[in-house]
Write an enzyme that holds these catalytic residues in place. Sequence first.
Site, PDB file in Angstrom:
ATOM      1  N   TYR A 307      19.750  21.100  39.404  1.00 47.30           N
ATOM      2  CA  TYR A 307      18.395  20.668  39.752  1.00 47.30           C
ATOM      3  C   TYR A 307      17.466  21.079  38.619  1.00 47.30           C
ATOM      4  O   TYR A 307      17.311  22.264  38.328  1.00 47.30           O
ATOM      5  CB  TYR A 307      17.960  21.325  41.058  1.00 47.30           C
ATOM      6  CG  TYR A 307      16.712  20.708  41.640  1.00 47.30           C
ATOM      7  CD1 TYR A 307      16.761  19.456  42.231  1.00 47.30           C
ATOM      8  CD2 TYR A 307      15.491  21.369  41.601  1.00 47.30           C
ATOM      9  CE1 TYR A 307      15.625  18.868  42.762  1.00 47.30           C
ATOM     10  CE2 TYR A 307      14.345  20.801  42.132  1.00 47.30           C
ATOM     11  CZ  TYR A 307      14.427  19.558  42.717  1.00 47.30           C
ATOM     12  OH  TYR A 307      13.295  18.979  43.243  1.00 47.30           O
ATOM     13  N   TYR A 403      17.978  20.738  53.676  1.00 44.67           N
ATOM     14  CA  TYR A 403      16.880  21.376  52.958  1.00 44.67           C
ATOM     15  C   TYR A 403      16.635  22.800  53.460  1.00 44.67           C
ATOM     16  O   TYR A 403      15.987  23.582  52.781  1.00 44.67           O
ATOM     17  CB  TYR A 403      15.593  20.554  53.118  1.00 44.67           C
ATOM     18  CG  TYR A 403      15.555  19.252  52.324  1.00 44.67           C
ATOM     19  CD1 TYR A 403      16.637  18.814  51.575  1.00 44.67           C
ATOM     20  CD2 TYR A 403      14.408  18.468  52.331  1.00 44.67           C
ATOM     21  CE1 TYR A 403      16.585  17.633  50.860  1.00 44.67           C
ATOM     22  CE2 TYR A 403      14.346  17.277  51.616  1.00 44.67           C
ATOM     23  CZ  TYR A 403      15.446  16.868  50.883  1.00 44.67           C
ATOM     24  OH  TYR A 403      15.382  15.688  50.178  1.00 44.67           O
TER      25      TYR A 403
HETATM   26  C1  LIG Z   1      13.277  15.405  47.156  1.00 44.56           C
HETATM   27  S1  LIG Z   1      12.707  13.943  47.805  1.00 44.56           S
HETATM   28  C2  LIG Z   1      14.195  13.012  47.978  1.00 44.56           C
HETATM   29  C3  LIG Z   1      14.096  11.672  47.265  1.00 44.56           C
HETATM   30  C4  LIG Z   1      13.173  10.687  47.925  1.00 44.56           C
HETATM   31  N1  LIG Z   1      13.865   9.982  48.981  1.00 44.56           N
HETATM   32  C5  LIG Z   1      12.600   9.698  46.920  1.00 44.56           C
HETATM   33  O1  LIG Z   1      12.641   8.496  47.160  1.00 44.56           O
HETATM   34  O2  LIG Z   1      12.104  10.125  45.912  1.00 44.56           O
HETATM   35  C6  LIG Z   1      12.346  14.460  49.458  1.00 44.56           C
HETATM   36  C7  LIG Z   1      11.627  13.411  50.228  1.00 44.56           C
HETATM   37  O3  LIG Z   1      12.509  12.345  50.591  1.00 44.56           O
HETATM   38  C8  LIG Z   1      12.260  11.941  51.921  1.00 44.56           C
HETATM   39  N2  LIG Z   1      13.418  12.304  52.750  1.00 44.56           N
HETATM   40  C9  LIG Z   1      14.457  13.030  52.351  1.00 44.56           C
HETATM   41  N3  LIG Z   1      15.340  13.167  53.336  1.00 44.56           N
HETATM   42  C10 LIG Z   1      14.845  12.532  54.394  1.00 44.56           C
HETATM   43  C11 LIG Z   1      15.285  12.343  55.733  1.00 44.56           C
HETATM   44  N4  LIG Z   1      16.436  12.825  56.191  1.00 44.56           N
HETATM   45  N5  LIG Z   1      14.492  11.636  56.571  1.00 44.56           N
HETATM   46  C12 LIG Z   1      13.321  11.132  56.147  1.00 44.56           C
HETATM   47  N6  LIG Z   1      12.844  11.273  54.895  1.00 44.56           N
HETATM   48  C13 LIG Z   1      13.603  11.967  54.022  1.00 44.56           C
HETATM   49  C14 LIG Z   1      11.046  12.701  52.390  1.00 44.56           C
HETATM   50  O4  LIG Z   1       9.921  11.926  52.108  1.00 44.56           O
HETATM   51  C15 LIG Z   1      11.082  13.925  51.528  1.00 44.56           C
HETATM   52  O5  LIG Z   1       9.796  14.476  51.345  1.00 44.56           O
END
Ligand SMILES: C[S@@+](CC[C@H](N)C(=O)[O-])C[C@H]1O[C@@H](n2cnc3c(N)ncnc32)[C@H](O)[C@@H]1O
Length: 448
Positions: A307, A403
Amino acid sequence: MAGTVSGFGRLNRKRSSNKEGKRKKAVYPEKSPTSPLASKLPRKQASSGLPLPEDDNEVPAIGSIYASPPIPSAPVSRLPARGFAGRGNCVDDTVADNALTASQHAPPDSGTVVRPLAGKPSNSFRDANKRPRSLSLDTAETPSKRKVTAFSEDAALVPTKIADAHAQVIADEWNEVARQSGVPEIAKITFINEIDHEPVPPDINTLFTYLDKDCLSSVEVPNPPKAETMPCIGRHPAFTDEGLFTFATDCKIIIECGQDCSAASNCKNRVTQLPRTIPIEIFKTVERGWAARSAVPLVRGQVLGLYTGLIISRTTASKLIGADAAYIFQLDMDEPQDADPSLVYSVDAFRSGNWTRYINHSCSPNTAIIPVARGSAHESLPYTLAFVATQDIVPLAELTLDYDPSEAKTFARKKYREKSRSKILKRKRNQTPCKCGTLQCRGWLPQM
Ligand SMILES: C[S@@+](CC[C@H](N)C(=O)[O-])C[C@H]1O[C@@H](n2cnc3c(N)ncnc32)[C@H](O)[C@@H]1O
Protein backbone atom coordinates in the site's frame (compact mmCIF):
# COMPACT_ATOMS: atom_id res chain seq x y z
CA MET A 1 -7.52 10.79 17.30
CA ALA A 2 -10.16 8.10 17.35
CA GLY A 3 -13.45 9.32 16.05
CA THR A 4 -12.01 12.11 14.03
CA VAL A 5 -10.54 10.41 11.04
CA SER A 6 -12.72 8.55 8.64
CA GLY A 7 -10.06 6.92 6.64
CA PHE A 8 -9.51 3.87 4.52
CA GLY A 9 -7.31 2.05 6.89
CA ARG A 10 -6.04 1.67 10.35
CA LEU A 11 -3.81 -0.90 11.87
CA ASN A 12 -4.34 -2.71 15.11
CA ARG A 13 -5.89 -0.61 17.78
CA LYS A 14 -3.91 -2.41 20.48
CA ARG A 15 -0.75 -0.49 20.82
CA SER A 16 2.40 -1.35 22.61
CA SER A 17 3.94 1.26 24.79
CA ASN A 18 6.98 2.85 23.37
CA LYS A 19 9.60 2.54 26.02
CA GLU A 20 11.80 5.04 24.39
CA GLY A 21 9.06 7.57 24.38
CA LYS A 22 8.72 9.73 21.35
CA ARG A 23 11.05 8.77 18.63
CA LYS A 24 13.62 11.16 17.49
CA LYS A 25 12.79 12.71 14.21
CA ALA A 26 15.15 11.91 11.41
CA VAL A 27 15.35 12.64 7.76
CA TYR A 28 15.21 9.74 5.36
CA PRO A 29 17.52 9.72 2.43
CA GLU A 30 16.09 9.79 -1.00
CA LYS A 31 16.37 6.66 -3.06
CA SER A 32 16.89 6.18 -6.69
CA PRO A 33 13.63 5.37 -8.42
CA THR A 34 15.46 3.27 -10.91
CA SER A 35 17.29 1.02 -8.52
CA PRO A 36 14.66 -0.88 -6.62
CA LEU A 37 16.06 -3.39 -4.23
CA ALA A 38 13.51 -5.97 -5.07
CA SER A 39 14.29 -6.21 -8.71
CA LYS A 40 17.77 -7.38 -7.99
CA LEU A 41 17.50 -9.32 -4.79
CA PRO A 42 16.82 -13.01 -4.41
CA ARG A 43 14.87 -14.38 -1.51
CA LYS A 44 15.94 -15.59 1.89
CA GLN A 45 13.86 -17.17 4.54
CA ALA A 46 12.44 -14.58 6.87
CA SER A 47 13.19 -15.11 10.47
CA SER A 48 10.40 -13.68 12.41
CA GLY A 49 7.35 -15.13 13.96
CA LEU A 50 5.66 -16.53 16.97
CA PRO A 51 3.31 -19.43 17.68
CA LEU A 52 0.75 -20.57 15.16
CA PRO A 53 -2.69 -19.07 15.61
CA GLU A 54 -5.27 -21.45 17.02
CA ASP A 55 -7.27 -21.36 13.86
CA ASP A 56 -5.12 -21.95 10.87
CA ASN A 57 -7.41 -19.83 8.79
CA GLU A 58 -7.42 -16.99 11.19
CA VAL A 59 -5.42 -14.04 10.12
CA PRO A 60 -3.45 -12.36 12.88
CA ALA A 61 -5.16 -9.19 14.00
CA ILE A 62 -2.56 -7.06 12.42
CA GLY A 63 -4.59 -4.72 10.40
CA SER A 64 -7.80 -2.89 10.47
CA ILE A 65 -9.10 -0.46 7.99
CA TYR A 66 -11.73 2.05 8.68
CA ALA A 67 -14.44 3.22 6.46
CA SER A 68 -14.56 6.30 4.47
CA PRO A 69 -17.62 8.08 3.27
CA PRO A 70 -18.92 6.92 -0.06
CA ILE A 71 -16.97 7.82 -3.14
CA PRO A 72 -18.62 10.93 -4.52
CA SER A 73 -20.75 10.29 -7.55
CA ALA A 74 -18.48 11.72 -10.15
CA PRO A 75 -18.58 9.07 -12.76
CA VAL A 76 -16.75 10.80 -15.51
CA SER A 77 -13.43 12.29 -16.41
CA ARG A 78 -12.84 15.40 -18.45
CA LEU A 79 -12.12 13.71 -21.71
CA PRO A 80 -14.94 11.18 -21.74
CA ALA A 81 -17.39 13.77 -20.44
CA ARG A 82 -17.05 15.63 -23.68
CA GLY A 83 -17.28 12.47 -25.68
CA PHE A 84 -20.35 11.37 -23.85
CA ALA A 85 -22.09 14.74 -23.85
CA GLY A 86 -25.66 14.46 -25.02
CA ARG A 87 -25.81 10.73 -24.66
CA GLY A 88 -27.30 11.01 -21.24
CA ASN A 89 -25.20 8.31 -19.66
CA CYS A 90 -22.64 10.56 -18.10
CA VAL A 91 -22.68 13.71 -16.08
CA ASP A 92 -22.02 16.97 -17.85
CA ASP A 93 -18.86 19.03 -17.70
CA THR A 94 -20.14 21.07 -14.77
CA VAL A 95 -20.52 18.00 -12.67
CA ALA A 96 -17.20 16.71 -13.85
CA ASP A 97 -15.52 19.97 -12.95
CA ASN A 98 -17.10 19.89 -9.52
CA ALA A 99 -15.89 16.37 -9.08
CA LEU A 100 -12.40 17.36 -9.98
CA THR A 101 -12.26 20.22 -7.54
CA ALA A 102 -14.35 18.93 -4.69
CA SER A 103 -11.71 16.70 -3.25
CA GLN A 104 -8.85 19.00 -2.59
CA HIS A 105 -6.55 17.74 0.06
CA ALA A 106 -5.47 19.71 3.04
CA PRO A 107 -1.91 20.88 2.59
CA PRO A 108 0.85 18.84 4.16
CA ASP A 109 1.93 19.75 7.66
CA SER A 110 3.01 23.30 7.67
CA GLY A 111 6.69 23.86 7.43
CA THR A 112 7.32 20.52 5.79
CA VAL A 113 7.96 19.65 2.21
CA VAL A 114 6.69 16.85 0.08
CA ARG A 115 9.65 14.91 -1.11
CA PRO A 116 10.03 11.46 -2.57
CA LEU A 117 11.51 8.80 -0.33
CA ALA A 118 12.03 6.64 -3.33
CA GLY A 119 10.67 7.06 -6.76
CA LYS A 120 10.05 10.11 -8.78
CA PRO A 121 6.47 11.12 -9.41
CA SER A 122 5.82 10.09 -12.90
CA ASN A 123 2.12 10.07 -13.48
CA SER A 124 0.16 13.22 -13.37
CA PHE A 125 -2.82 14.44 -15.21
CA ARG A 126 -1.01 17.71 -15.67
CA ASP A 127 0.55 15.74 -18.47
CA ALA A 128 -2.20 13.27 -19.04
CA ASN A 129 -4.66 16.08 -19.70
CA LYS A 130 -2.90 16.74 -22.94
CA ARG A 131 -2.18 13.24 -24.02
CA PRO A 132 -5.59 12.12 -25.16
CA ARG A 133 -5.64 14.84 -27.79
CA SER A 134 -2.83 13.17 -29.62
CA LEU A 135 -4.37 9.75 -29.51
CA SER A 136 -5.47 8.18 -32.71
CA LEU A 137 -8.66 6.27 -32.26
CA ASP A 138 -7.58 3.89 -34.98
CA THR A 139 -4.45 2.93 -33.18
CA ALA A 140 -5.68 3.27 -29.63
CA GLU A 141 -7.78 0.13 -29.56
CA THR A 142 -7.21 -1.89 -26.44
CA PRO A 143 -8.07 -5.44 -25.52
CA SER A 144 -10.79 -4.09 -23.26
CA LYS A 145 -13.47 -6.46 -22.14
CA ARG A 146 -15.95 -3.61 -22.14
CA LYS A 147 -19.46 -4.67 -22.90
CA VAL A 148 -21.40 -2.34 -25.12
CA THR A 149 -24.43 -4.50 -25.68
CA ALA A 150 -26.63 -2.14 -23.71
CA PHE A 151 -26.10 0.55 -26.34
CA SER A 152 -26.55 0.64 -30.04
CA GLU A 153 -23.29 0.04 -31.82
CA ASP A 154 -23.21 3.51 -33.36
CA ALA A 155 -23.85 5.24 -30.08
CA ALA A 156 -21.37 3.20 -28.14
CA LEU A 157 -18.54 3.03 -30.61
CA VAL A 158 -16.98 6.47 -30.22
CA PRO A 159 -17.20 6.89 -26.45
CA THR A 160 -16.03 3.34 -26.00
CA LYS A 161 -12.99 3.96 -28.13
CA ILE A 162 -12.23 7.24 -26.38
CA ALA A 163 -12.66 5.62 -23.00
CA ASP A 164 -10.48 2.68 -23.97
CA ALA A 165 -7.81 5.00 -25.33
CA HIS A 166 -7.84 7.06 -22.17
CA ALA A 167 -7.65 3.97 -19.97
CA GLN A 168 -4.77 2.72 -22.07
CA VAL A 169 -2.84 5.98 -21.58
CA ILE A 170 -3.19 5.79 -17.81
CA ALA A 171 -2.44 2.07 -17.75
CA ASP A 172 0.67 2.63 -19.87
CA GLU A 173 1.93 5.26 -17.45
CA TRP A 174 1.34 3.07 -14.42
CA ASN A 175 2.90 0.05 -16.11
CA GLU A 176 5.95 2.05 -17.02
CA VAL A 177 6.43 3.07 -13.38
CA ALA A 178 6.01 -0.56 -12.37
CA ARG A 179 8.42 -1.71 -15.08
CA GLN A 180 11.07 0.58 -13.65
CA SER A 181 10.61 -1.22 -10.34
CA GLY A 182 11.25 -4.56 -11.98
CA VAL A 183 7.65 -5.64 -12.55
CA PRO A 184 7.64 -8.01 -15.54
CA GLU A 185 5.66 -7.49 -18.73
CA ILE A 186 3.17 -10.21 -17.82
CA ALA A 187 2.14 -8.36 -14.67
CA LYS A 188 0.45 -5.44 -16.31
CA ILE A 189 -2.35 -3.36 -14.89
CA THR A 190 -5.48 -2.91 -16.98
CA PHE A 191 -8.67 -0.95 -16.45
CA ILE A 192 -11.89 -2.74 -17.21
CA ASN A 193 -15.35 -1.27 -17.11
CA GLU A 194 -18.26 -3.50 -17.95
CA ILE A 195 -20.70 -1.22 -16.15
CA ASP A 196 -20.60 2.11 -17.95
CA HIS A 197 -18.27 4.27 -20.03
CA GLU A 198 -16.13 5.73 -17.27
CA PRO A 199 -12.67 4.84 -18.56
CA VAL A 200 -10.75 4.96 -15.30
CA PRO A 201 -11.55 5.88 -11.70
CA PRO A 202 -12.33 9.61 -11.74
CA ASP A 203 -9.99 10.65 -8.96
CA ILE A 204 -6.84 9.66 -10.84
CA ASN A 205 -7.50 12.04 -13.69
CA THR A 206 -5.91 14.97 -11.94
CA LEU A 207 -2.67 15.26 -10.09
CA PHE A 208 -2.36 11.60 -9.31
CA THR A 209 1.07 10.02 -8.97
CA TYR A 210 1.44 6.29 -9.38
CA LEU A 211 3.83 4.90 -6.76
CA ASP A 212 4.65 1.29 -7.39
CA LYS A 213 6.27 0.35 -4.11
CA ASP A 214 7.59 3.32 -2.16
CA CYS A 215 5.79 6.11 -0.43
CA LEU A 216 6.28 9.83 -0.64
CA SER A 217 6.54 11.77 2.56
CA SER A 218 5.25 15.14 3.60
CA VAL A 219 6.82 14.85 7.01
CA GLU A 220 10.05 13.80 8.54
CA VAL A 221 9.57 10.33 9.88
CA PRO A 222 11.56 8.65 12.64
CA ASN A 223 14.31 6.13 12.19
CA PRO A 224 13.03 2.59 12.18
CA PRO A 225 14.58 0.46 14.88
CA LYS A 226 17.68 -1.47 13.96
CA ALA A 227 16.95 -5.03 12.91
CA GLU A 228 18.91 -6.56 15.74
CA THR A 229 16.80 -4.75 18.29
CA MET A 230 13.54 -6.06 16.90
CA PRO A 231 12.00 -8.99 18.78
CA CYS A 232 10.98 -11.11 15.81
CA ILE A 233 14.34 -11.59 14.19
CA GLY A 234 15.69 -15.11 14.35
CA ARG A 235 12.46 -16.73 15.44
CA HIS A 236 9.75 -18.46 13.46
CA PRO A 237 9.93 -17.59 9.80
CA ALA A 238 7.28 -15.28 8.52
CA PHE A 239 7.62 -16.56 4.96
CA THR A 240 8.29 -19.95 3.44
CA ASP A 241 11.21 -20.53 1.08
CA GLU A 242 8.69 -20.03 -1.72
CA GLY A 243 7.92 -16.58 -0.36
CA LEU A 244 4.48 -17.37 1.05
CA PHE A 245 3.43 -15.74 4.30
CA THR A 246 3.09 -18.51 6.88
CA PHE A 247 0.50 -16.84 9.15
CA ALA A 248 2.61 -18.45 11.87
CA THR A 249 3.57 -15.28 13.61
CA ASP A 250 1.91 -12.89 15.93
CA CYS A 251 4.65 -10.37 15.49
CA LYS A 252 3.13 -6.98 15.07
CA ILE A 253 5.62 -6.07 12.41
CA ILE A 254 7.51 -8.42 10.11
CA ILE A 255 11.14 -7.48 9.73
CA GLU A 256 12.79 -7.97 6.39
CA CYS A 257 16.42 -7.45 5.60
CA GLY A 258 17.60 -4.05 4.59
CA GLN A 259 20.69 -2.66 3.01
CA ASP A 260 22.88 -3.81 5.89
CA CYS A 261 22.13 -7.47 5.18
CA SER A 262 25.40 -9.27 4.64
CA ALA A 263 23.74 -11.88 2.43
CA ALA A 264 22.39 -9.30 0.07
CA SER A 265 23.06 -11.30 -3.06
CA ASN A 266 21.12 -14.36 -1.96
CA CYS A 267 18.87 -13.01 0.75
CA LYS A 268 15.40 -14.51 0.88
CA ASN A 269 14.21 -12.23 3.62
CA ARG A 270 12.93 -9.60 1.24
CA VAL A 271 9.68 -11.12 0.08
CA THR A 272 7.65 -7.94 0.09
CA GLN A 273 10.43 -6.11 -1.68
CA LEU A 274 10.22 -8.36 -4.71
CA PRO A 275 8.45 -6.98 -7.76
CA ARG A 276 4.83 -7.86 -8.30
CA THR A 277 4.36 -10.77 -10.69
CA ILE A 278 0.58 -10.90 -10.95
CA PRO A 279 -1.40 -9.05 -13.60
CA ILE A 280 -3.93 -6.76 -11.99
CA GLU A 281 -7.31 -5.69 -13.33
CA ILE A 282 -8.89 -2.57 -11.90
CA PHE A 283 -12.55 -2.95 -12.69
CA LYS A 284 -15.75 -1.10 -11.98
CA THR A 285 -18.43 -2.57 -9.76
CA VAL A 286 -22.06 -1.59 -9.59
CA GLU A 287 -22.17 -0.63 -5.92
CA ARG A 288 -18.63 -0.33 -4.62
CA GLY A 289 -16.92 1.92 -7.11
CA TRP A 290 -13.78 0.53 -8.67
CA ALA A 291 -12.17 -2.64 -7.39
CA ALA A 292 -9.12 -4.81 -7.96
CA ARG A 293 -8.65 -8.42 -8.98
CA SER A 294 -5.93 -10.71 -10.25
CA ALA A 295 -6.08 -12.19 -13.71
CA VAL A 296 -4.27 -15.30 -12.51
CA PRO A 297 -4.86 -17.71 -9.63
CA LEU A 298 -3.39 -16.76 -6.27
CA VAL A 299 -2.39 -19.00 -3.41
CA ARG A 300 -2.78 -18.48 0.30
CA GLY A 301 0.10 -16.51 1.73
CA GLN A 302 1.06 -14.89 -1.56
CA VAL A 303 2.20 -11.31 -1.24
CA LEU A 304 0.21 -9.19 -3.67
CA GLY A 305 1.54 -5.69 -3.30
CA LEU A 306 2.33 -2.80 -1.00
CA TYR A 307 0.00 0.00 0.00
CA THR A 308 1.69 3.17 -1.13
CA GLY A 309 0.84 6.83 -0.84
CA LEU A 310 1.84 10.01 0.89
CA ILE A 311 3.05 9.74 4.48
CA ILE A 312 1.29 12.38 6.53
CA SER A 313 1.13 13.04 10.23
CA ARG A 314 -1.93 11.94 12.13
CA THR A 315 -2.59 15.60 12.82
CA THR A 316 -2.96 16.20 9.11
CA ALA A 317 -4.90 13.00 8.57
CA SER A 318 -7.41 13.93 11.24
CA LYS A 319 -8.29 17.08 9.34
CA LEU A 320 -9.28 15.22 6.20
CA ILE A 321 -12.92 14.51 5.68
CA GLY A 322 -15.16 13.03 3.04
CA ALA A 323 -13.59 11.71 -0.12
CA ASP A 324 -10.26 13.18 0.93
CA ALA A 325 -10.14 10.67 3.75
CA ALA A 326 -11.19 7.66 1.70
CA TYR A 327 -7.69 6.30 1.16
CA ILE A 328 -6.02 6.87 4.52
CA PHE A 329 -4.40 3.96 6.28
CA GLN A 330 -3.23 4.66 9.80
CA LEU A 331 0.21 3.36 10.67
CA ASP A 332 -0.77 2.78 14.25
CA MET A 333 0.50 -0.72 14.76
CA ASP A 334 3.31 0.17 17.09
CA GLU A 335 2.46 3.43 18.70
CA PRO A 336 1.57 4.28 22.27
CA GLN A 337 -2.00 5.23 23.04
CA ASP A 338 -0.99 8.68 24.15
CA ALA A 339 1.16 9.29 21.10
CA ASP A 340 1.60 12.85 19.97
CA PRO A 341 -0.46 12.96 16.75
CA SER A 342 2.15 15.09 15.10
CA LEU A 343 4.69 12.30 15.59
CA VAL A 344 2.66 9.34 14.35
CA TYR A 345 1.81 8.69 10.77
CA SER A 346 -0.71 7.64 8.19
CA VAL A 347 -0.48 6.69 4.53
CA ASP A 348 -2.78 8.66 2.29
CA ALA A 349 -3.31 7.15 -1.16
CA PHE A 350 -5.68 9.83 -2.38
CA ARG A 351 -3.29 11.77 -4.60
CA SER A 352 -0.60 9.12 -4.94
CA GLY A 353 -0.66 5.38 -4.59
CA ASN A 354 -1.00 2.21 -6.55
CA TRP A 355 -3.54 -0.40 -7.55
CA THR A 356 -4.01 -1.56 -3.94
CA ARG A 357 -6.04 1.58 -3.27
CA TYR A 358 -8.88 -0.13 -5.13
CA ILE A 359 -9.11 -3.04 -2.73
CA ASN A 360 -12.61 -2.75 -1.32
CA HIS A 361 -13.88 -3.80 2.06
CA SER A 362 -15.54 -7.14 2.62
CA CYS A 363 -16.78 -8.62 5.87
CA SER A 364 -15.50 -11.94 4.54
CA PRO A 365 -12.27 -10.91 2.85
CA ASN A 366 -9.66 -12.84 0.92
CA THR A 367 -6.65 -10.65 1.74
CA ALA A 368 -5.09 -9.18 4.86
CA ILE A 369 -2.51 -6.54 5.63
CA ILE A 370 0.82 -7.30 7.22
CA PRO A 371 3.09 -4.46 8.36
CA VAL A 372 6.66 -4.98 7.19
CA ALA A 373 9.76 -3.03 8.16
CA ARG A 374 13.15 -3.20 6.55
CA GLY A 375 16.00 -3.88 8.86
CA SER A 376 18.24 -0.91 8.59
CA ALA A 377 17.83 2.49 10.00
CA HIS A 378 17.47 5.26 7.46
CA GLU A 379 16.34 2.76 4.90
CA SER A 380 12.58 2.76 4.97
CA LEU A 381 9.61 4.22 6.67
CA PRO A 382 8.72 2.73 10.05
CA TYR A 383 7.00 0.02 8.07
CA THR A 384 5.16 -0.63 4.88
CA LEU A 385 1.86 -2.40 4.47
CA ALA A 386 1.80 -5.56 2.41
CA PHE A 387 -1.35 -7.26 1.16
CA VAL A 388 -1.30 -11.05 1.37
CA ALA A 389 -3.88 -13.56 0.13
CA THR A 390 -5.54 -15.29 3.08
CA GLN A 391 -6.92 -18.06 0.90
CA ASP A 392 -6.44 -19.48 -2.56
CA ILE A 393 -8.14 -17.07 -4.93
CA VAL A 394 -9.45 -17.92 -8.37
CA PRO A 395 -8.70 -15.61 -11.31
CA LEU A 396 -10.91 -12.53 -11.58
CA ALA A 397 -12.31 -12.86 -8.05
CA GLU A 398 -12.39 -9.43 -6.44
CA LEU A 399 -9.60 -8.86 -3.94
CA THR A 400 -11.06 -7.67 -0.66
CA LEU A 401 -9.90 -6.67 2.78
CA ASP A 402 -11.72 -6.36 6.07
CA TYR A 403 -11.09 -2.71 6.84
CA ASP A 404 -11.38 -3.54 10.54
CA PRO A 405 -10.87 -7.18 11.50
CA SER A 406 -11.20 -6.31 15.18
CA GLU A 407 -14.74 -5.12 14.52
CA ALA A 408 -15.53 -8.54 13.11
CA LYS A 409 -14.58 -10.09 16.42
CA THR A 410 -16.72 -7.62 18.33
CA PHE A 411 -19.62 -8.26 16.02
CA ALA A 412 -19.38 -11.98 16.59
CA ARG A 413 -19.81 -11.54 20.33
CA LYS A 414 -23.05 -12.61 21.89
CA LYS A 415 -24.31 -9.16 22.73
CA TYR A 416 -24.09 -8.20 19.10
CA ARG A 417 -25.73 -11.37 17.89
CA GLU A 418 -28.64 -10.76 20.23
CA LYS A 419 -29.40 -7.36 18.77
CA SER A 420 -31.49 -7.34 15.70
CA ARG A 421 -29.75 -6.34 12.53
CA SER A 422 -32.19 -3.50 11.93
CA LYS A 423 -31.40 -1.95 15.32
CA ILE A 424 -27.72 -2.10 14.60
CA LEU A 425 -28.22 -0.60 11.17
CA LYS A 426 -30.32 2.22 12.60
CA ARG A 427 -27.70 3.01 15.18
CA LYS A 428 -25.13 3.14 12.43
CA ARG A 429 -27.27 5.02 9.98
CA ASN A 430 -24.69 7.74 9.47
CA GLN A 431 -22.14 5.25 8.28
CA THR A 432 -21.65 3.96 4.79
CA PRO A 433 -23.70 0.84 4.11
CA CYS A 434 -21.54 -2.13 3.29
CA LYS A 435 -22.25 -3.70 -0.06
CA CYS A 436 -19.89 -6.63 0.26
CA GLY A 437 -22.82 -8.98 -0.20
CA THR A 438 -21.40 -11.74 1.95
CA LEU A 439 -23.32 -13.76 4.52
CA GLN A 440 -21.03 -12.34 7.18
CA CYS A 441 -21.86 -8.76 6.24
CA ARG A 442 -21.89 -6.48 9.28
CA GLY A 443 -24.06 -3.97 7.46
CA TRP A 444 -21.80 -0.93 7.30
CA LEU A 445 -18.24 -0.01 6.59
CA PRO A 446 -15.94 0.35 9.58
CA GLN A 447 -15.45 3.91 10.63
CA MET A 448 -13.57 5.73 13.32
C1 LIG B 1 -10.08 2.62 -0.43
S1 LIG B 1 -11.48 2.98 -1.32
C2 LIG B 1 -11.67 1.53 -2.31
C3 LIG B 1 -11.75 1.87 -3.79
C4 LIG B 1 -13.02 2.55 -4.20
N1 LIG B 1 -14.06 1.58 -4.46
C5 LIG B 1 -12.81 3.43 -5.43
O1 LIG B 1 -13.58 3.33 -6.38
O2 LIG B 1 -11.90 4.21 -5.43
C6 LIG B 1 -12.71 2.80 -0.06
C7 LIG B 1 -14.05 3.26 -0.52
O3 LIG B 1 -14.63 2.32 -1.43
C8 LIG B 1 -16.00 2.15 -1.15
N2 LIG B 1 -16.21 0.79 -0.64
C9 LIG B 1 -15.25 -0.09 -0.36
N3 LIG B 1 -15.77 -1.24 0.07
C10 LIG B 1 -17.09 -1.09 0.07
C11 LIG B 1 -18.18 -1.92 0.44
N4 LIG B 1 -18.02 -3.17 0.88
N5 LIG B 1 -19.43 -1.42 0.32
C12 LIG B 1 -19.63 -0.17 -0.12
N6 LIG B 1 -18.65 0.67 -0.48
C13 LIG B 1 -17.38 0.22 -0.39
C14 LIG B 1 -16.35 3.14 -0.07
O4 LIG B 1 -16.79 4.31 -0.69
C15 LIG B 1 -15.03 3.36 0.61
O5 LIG B 1 -14.96 4.63 1.22
